[in-house]
Design an enzyme around this catalytic site. Structure first.
Site, PDB file in Angstrom:
ATOM      1  N   GLU A 162     -11.460   4.539   6.182  1.00  0.00           N
ATOM      2  CA  GLU A 162     -10.373   5.142   6.729  1.00  0.00           C
ATOM      3  C   GLU A 162     -10.936   6.131   7.498  1.00  0.00           C
ATOM      4  OE1 GLU A 162      -7.509   6.391   4.102  1.00  0.00           O
ATOM      5  OE2 GLU A 162      -6.056   6.992   5.745  1.00  0.00           O
ATOM      6  N   GLN A 209      -9.164   8.959  -5.885  1.00  0.00           N
ATOM      7  CA  GLN A 209      -9.075   9.673  -4.738  1.00  0.00           C
ATOM      8  C   GLN A 209     -10.139  10.670  -4.415  1.00  0.00           C
ATOM      9  OE1 GLN A 209      -5.642  10.206  -2.492  1.00  0.00           O
ATOM     10  NE2 GLN A 209      -7.675  10.620  -1.550  1.00  0.00           N
ATOM     11  N   HIS A 229      -9.346   1.669  -0.231  1.00  0.00           N
ATOM     12  CA  HIS A 229      -9.206   2.293   0.875  1.00  0.00           C
ATOM     13  C   HIS A 229     -10.460   2.287   1.423  1.00  0.00           C
ATOM     14  CE1 HIS A 229      -5.656   4.113  -1.007  1.00  0.00           C
ATOM     15  NE2 HIS A 229      -5.406   4.836   0.018  1.00  0.00           N
ATOM     16  N   ASP A 263       1.886   3.436   2.915  1.00  0.00           N
ATOM     17  CA  ASP A 263       0.861   4.279   2.587  1.00  0.00           C
ATOM     18  C   ASP A 263       1.773   5.516   2.050  1.00  0.00           C
ATOM     19  OD1 ASP A 263      -1.542   5.235   2.173  1.00  0.00           O
ATOM     20  OD2 ASP A 263      -1.967   5.492   4.171  1.00  0.00           O
ATOM     21  N   HIS A 273       0.783  -1.235   0.085  1.00  0.00           N
ATOM     22  CA  HIS A 273      -0.027   0.163   0.149  1.00  0.00           C
ATOM     23  C   HIS A 273       0.896   1.306   0.039  1.00  0.00           C
ATOM     24  CE1 HIS A 273      -4.002   2.056   1.065  1.00  0.00           C
ATOM     25  NE2 HIS A 273      -2.981   2.981   0.876  1.00  0.00           N
TER      26      HIS A 273
HETATM   27 FE   FE2 Z   1      -3.506   5.154   0.852  1.00  0.00          FE
END
Ligand code: FE2
Length: 427
Positions: A212, A151, A209, A308, A56
């Protein structure tokens, strides 16, 4: 006859063995005759591990820290906003230079397989084009797998759906998503359903994702597990982060974990990021922000630590060292028993390789001849020291060497000492 023998190293499971390499493959493990080798690496007393794997990462954003400004609040949402500003000004060359620099760092740390998300909320798809080129450029030493990552939301961003599909058409490997960032819980669940259907139709893996968030009602992992089963994607789907699970009702989790087991979901907590980003709205007690790692491992779920971010809008530090990541995970998840610490090492090697679907990974005959020799005696000492990667071998070739990082002590009434490593017999 071998091209290379790595002699006398200690493997992560404690065996001491020579590793014989011909071409790009491991062809023998055991007691080998070094006279039959063109090149020998002396690894006596050192840990020899398969390469580190990071499942990731965000290679389009890495090494951009401070551009165009710094994330003042430290929150996920300001980070996403800041990344939106950066996307307006960055160029394809800029992305490539940063990504290749990061790959250099990774190679030097023995990190030879990386799954990177790439933002698809950009009509020009600059990041996708740049990282596809980087993937090709580094393929002889790094397995770079790309995830099409909307995103700004698969539905929330007006062109994300179209651009995510375009990215997959261009050769991006894995389908991503961000259901907790869609406008509503219902939209989030719908995005999970549609993205899993896209992956199933194309024979691709999924890595979202997911949840989160500190909101215990963010339950998209349930939909992800359900869709995985409905579409027969068992073992090919990954839930990244899953931080909301830290605050979910225990009774609900007692039903959720078996669903995750049934669907063979892989899980990637990202401890460096989770510990600094989650809990930002809390006063005290302040939550740690990590998902239920030990509980998932106990159920047999494949869990591995991810990195990440390194020097980007979300995280202002980072080193490309998966031992740093495991070290933080070990602390936040309180995995302090010898067995748990060994597991933390396995999480950044074999568990992550399983998540990425790396079939020829490991230290066994027939595997790809990629490995790292560390200045440590065993996996737990490697976690304690995060030591030098003395040699990194990729596909049978030595691609990096580092010196041992000892201090030379000259202290009154003490013998001269040069070791940080723990040798009980020397005390
Ligand atoms: Fe991420």
């Amino acid at each position: 006859m071998f091209d290379l023998i790595v002699r006398g190293g200690t493997l992560p499971d404690g065996r001491v063995a020579d590793i014989g390499i011909v071409g790009d493959r491991i062809t023998a493990i055991g007691s080998l005759d070094t006279a039959e080798s063109g090149h020998v690496i002396d690894a006596f007393g050192d840990l020899v591990s398969p390469p580190f794997v990071d499942p990731h990462f965000h290679m389009d954003a890495t090494l951009s820290f401070g551009s165009p400004r710094i994330n003042a609040s430290g929150t996920l949402l300001e980070g996403i906003g800041l990344w939106g500003e950066l996307k307006q000004v960055m160029t394809q060359d800029d992305i490539k230079v940063r990504a290749l620099t990061y790959c250099d760092w990774a190679a030097s740390m023995g990190l030879l397989a990386i799954r990177s998300h790439v933002d698809t909320c950009d009509d020009r798809l600059l990041g996708v084009e740049a990282l596809l080129e980087v993937k090709e450029q580094v393929k002889e030493y790094i397995d770079l797998q790309l995830v099409a990552f909307p995103q700004d939301g698969f539905y929330r961003d007006p062109t994300a759906r179209e651009n995510t599909i375009r990215a997959l058409d261009m050769g991006v490997d894995v389908v991503g998503g961000i259901p907790h960032f869609e406008r509503t819980m219902a939209d989030g669940a719908m995005s999970v359903k549609e993205l899993c259907e896209i992956a199933a139709a194309r024979g691709l893996q999924v890595d979202m994702h997911c949840d989160e968030s500190d909101d215990p009602h963010s339950r998209h992992i349930e939909t992800l597990a359900y869709e995985t089963q409905r579409l027969g994607l068992h073992g090919r789907v990954t839930g990244s982060h899953l931080t909301s699970m830290h605050s979910m009702d225990n009774y609900y989790v007692s039903k959720l974990l078996p669903l995750m087991v049934e669907s063979e979901i892989n899980v990637i907590p990202n401890p460096l990021i989770n510990i600094v980003i989650q809990g930002r709205h809390d006063t005290f007690p302040k939550r740690r922000g990590l998902t239920r790692v030990k509980e998932m491992l106990a159920m047999g779920i494949n869990v591995g630590w991810g990195q990440d971010c390194v020097l980007d809008p979300w995280y202002s530090l980072g080193t490309a060292d998966m031992l740093d990541v495991a070290f933080m995970g070990l602390h936040v998840a309180q995995m302090t028993s010898p067995e748990d610490m060994q597991t933390c090492f396995n999480m950044v090697t074999v568990n992550n390789a399983k998540t990425m679907g790396l079939t020829d990974y490991g230290l066994h005959v027939g595997a790809k001849a990629s490995l790292v020799v560390l200045d440590a005696s065993n996996p737990i000492e490697a976690l304690r020291l995060r030591p030098a990667r003395l040699w990194v071998v990729a596909n049978g070739r030595v691609i990096s060497q580092s010196p041992r990082a000892d201090a030379t002590l000259s202290l009154p009434k003490r013998p001269i000492s040069t070791h940080r490593r723990h040798h009980p017999e020397a005390i």
